[in-house]
Design a protein around this motif. Structure first.
Motif, PDB file in Angstrom:
ATOM      1  N   GLY A  14       0.708  -1.134  -0.089  1.00 50.34           N
ATOM      2  CA  GLY A  14      -0.154   0.099  -0.128  1.00 50.34           C
ATOM      3  C   GLY A  14       0.671   1.287   0.059  1.00 50.34           C
ATOM      4  O   GLY A  14       0.202   2.214   0.081  1.00 50.34           O
ATOM      5  N   SER A  15       2.120   1.173  -0.099  1.00 55.96           N
ATOM      6  CA  SER A  15       2.960   2.397  -0.240  1.00 55.96           C
ATOM      7  C   SER A  15       2.855   3.135  -1.267  1.00 55.96           C
ATOM      8  O   SER A  15       2.598   2.395  -2.386  1.00 55.96           O
ATOM      9  CB  SER A  15       4.435   2.084   0.148  1.00 55.96           C
ATOM     10  OG  SER A  15       5.194   1.198  -0.831  1.00 55.96           O
ATOM     11  N   THR A  16       3.165   4.489  -1.327  1.00 52.45           N
ATOM     12  CA  THR A  16       2.730   5.361  -2.454  1.00 52.45           C
ATOM     13  C   THR A  16       3.466   6.529  -2.412  1.00 52.45           C
ATOM     14  O   THR A  16       4.639   6.714  -1.717  1.00 52.45           O
ATOM     15  CB  THR A  16       1.045   5.746  -2.485  1.00 52.45           C
ATOM     16  OG1 THR A  16       1.049   6.341  -3.675  1.00 52.45           O
ATOM     17  CG2 THR A  16       0.782   6.164  -1.129  1.00 52.45           C
ATOM     18  N   PHE A  17       3.055   7.578  -3.090  1.00 49.28           N
ATOM     19  CA  PHE A  17       4.048   8.686  -3.185  1.00 49.28           C
ATOM     20  C   PHE A  17       3.055   9.848  -2.925  1.00 49.28           C
ATOM     21  O   PHE A  17       1.857  10.059  -3.006  1.00 49.28           O
ATOM     22  CB  PHE A  17       4.656   8.942  -4.664  1.00 49.28           C
ATOM     23  CG  PHE A  17       5.546   7.965  -5.302  1.00 49.28           C
ATOM     24  CD1 PHE A  17       6.763   8.154  -4.902  1.00 49.28           C
ATOM     25  CD2 PHE A  17       4.944   6.770  -5.797  1.00 49.28           C
ATOM     26  CE1 PHE A  17       7.674   6.911  -5.323  1.00 49.28           C
ATOM     27  CE2 PHE A  17       5.724   5.880  -6.021  1.00 49.28           C
ATOM     28  CZ  PHE A  17       7.104   5.940  -5.953  1.00 49.28           C
ATOM     29  N   ARG A  18       3.807  10.991  -2.545  1.00 46.57           N
ATOM     30  CA  ARG A  18       3.254  12.032  -2.234  1.00 46.57           C
ATOM     31  C   ARG A  18       4.057  13.535  -2.575  1.00 46.57           C
ATOM     32  O   ARG A  18       5.261  13.199  -2.841  1.00 46.57           O
ATOM     33  CB  ARG A  18       2.600  12.255  -0.915  1.00 46.57           C
ATOM     34  CG  ARG A  18       3.872  12.365   0.240  1.00 46.57           C
ATOM     35  CD  ARG A  18       3.375  12.413   1.814  1.00 46.57           C
ATOM     36  NE  ARG A  18       4.551  12.693   2.552  1.00 46.57           N
ATOM     37  CZ  ARG A  18       4.991  13.799   2.996  1.00 46.57           C
ATOM     38  NH1 ARG A  18       4.084  15.033   2.927  1.00 46.57           N
ATOM     39  NH2 ARG A  18       5.959  13.786   3.975  1.00 46.57           N
ATOM     40  N   ILE A  19       3.541  14.626  -2.563  1.00 45.54           N
ATOM     41  CA  ILE A  19       4.372  15.954  -2.820  1.00 45.54           C
ATOM     42  C   ILE A  19       4.422  16.416  -1.384  1.00 45.54           C
ATOM     43  O   ILE A  19       3.491  16.680  -1.073  1.00 45.54           O
ATOM     44  CB  ILE A  19       3.702  16.869  -3.929  1.00 45.54           C
ATOM     45  CG1 ILE A  19       3.733  16.204  -5.088  1.00 45.54           C
ATOM     46  CG2 ILE A  19       4.705  18.201  -4.005  1.00 45.54           C
ATOM     47  CD1 ILE A  19       5.033  16.303  -5.830  1.00 45.54           C
ATOM     48  N   PRO A  20       5.438  16.772  -0.717  1.00 43.11           N
ATOM     49  CA  PRO A  20       5.703  17.301   0.605  1.00 43.11           C
ATOM     50  C   PRO A  20       5.035  18.668   0.555  1.00 43.11           C
ATOM     51  O   PRO A  20       5.057  19.448  -0.486  1.00 43.11           O
ATOM     52  CB  PRO A  20       7.135  17.293   0.902  1.00 43.11           C
ATOM     53  CG  PRO A  20       7.519  16.134  -0.065  1.00 43.11           C
ATOM     54  CD  PRO A  20       6.945  16.190  -1.220  1.00 43.11           C
TER      55      PRO A  20
END
Length: 220
Positions: free
Chosen positions: A179-185
């Motif tokens: 379930g790990s993914t990405f984001r923009i801080p």
């Protein structure tokens, strides 16, 4: 791995952390989602929302086939505002910054002229080097090919209304946690919005000062 711009502390501090939001129907601002949409969609919105070039938008609309709006495969897009639920996003417009690789085009001059203006590279990107300090965006974790599935990604710095189907969050293929993914801080989101605002103002000024500018951009 390209050389890193010496003026960016994030480039010298690789982000390998895992972003694993709790299972929920709520998307968080900055999440990178997988969305069925085409590059044509934000480009169409750019021309449609630009004052003074209505003839260009009309010409583009005639060429646009809504049946082809969905992408063959989902593509990543940056979501900037919280939303009530995933189910709502299927019918309502979702405001996104779309991401793309343009089939491996990593040089700005290889992009169409409108994309040359609005696109910014995502680190790591071969356009970035110690001697070429171009504006760029960092994800968390870093958008490395072994984790995101592609090289030399760009963000189209225009916040457009997408009606594409949401497939969920973009999967981190190199993460050790399901379930790990990405984001923009948060600081990068503010930077992205600032860049987008400047690029839109520059674009609108160029279009207003030359009545033929929009058509030139469309044809190149």
């Amino acid at each position: 791995m390209p050389d890193v711009p010496t003026n960016c502390w994030r480039c010298t501090s690789p982000d390998e952390q895992i972003y694993n939001p709790l299972p929920s129907s709520r998307y968080n601002g900055g999440d990178i989602l997988e969305i069925d949409d085409r590059i044509h969609s934000p480009v169409l919105d750019i021309f449609r929302e630009t004052p003074g070039i209505e003839q260009v938008a009309s010409h583009l609309m005639k060429q646009y086939n809504p049946r082809q709006r969905r992408a063959v495969n989902g593509r990543p897009g940056v979501y900037l505002k919280n939303r009530t639920s995933i189910e709502d996003s299927q019918d309502d417009a979702l405001y996104m910054f779309l991401m793309a690789t343009f089939r491996g085009k990593h040089l700005r001059e290889d992009l169409s002229m409108v994309l040359q203006h609005f696109c910014i590279p995502v680190y790591p990107h071969s356009l970035l080097s110690a001697d070429f300090r171009e504006d760029h965006i960092h994800t968390s974790p870093d958008w490395k090919p072994n984790r995101c599935g592609s090289r030399n990604a760009w963000i189209i710095a225009y916040n457009y209304a997408s009606h594409g189907r949401i497939c969920g969050r973009w999967h981190d293929r190199g993460g050790d946690v399901a379930g790990s993914t990405f984001r923009i801080p948060d600081d990068m989101r503010a930077h992205l919005k600032s860049i987008a605002r400047v690029k839109w103002e520059e674009w609108a000024e160029m279009c207003s000062s030359d009545s033929n500018f929009g058509m030139i951009m469309l044809r190149n």
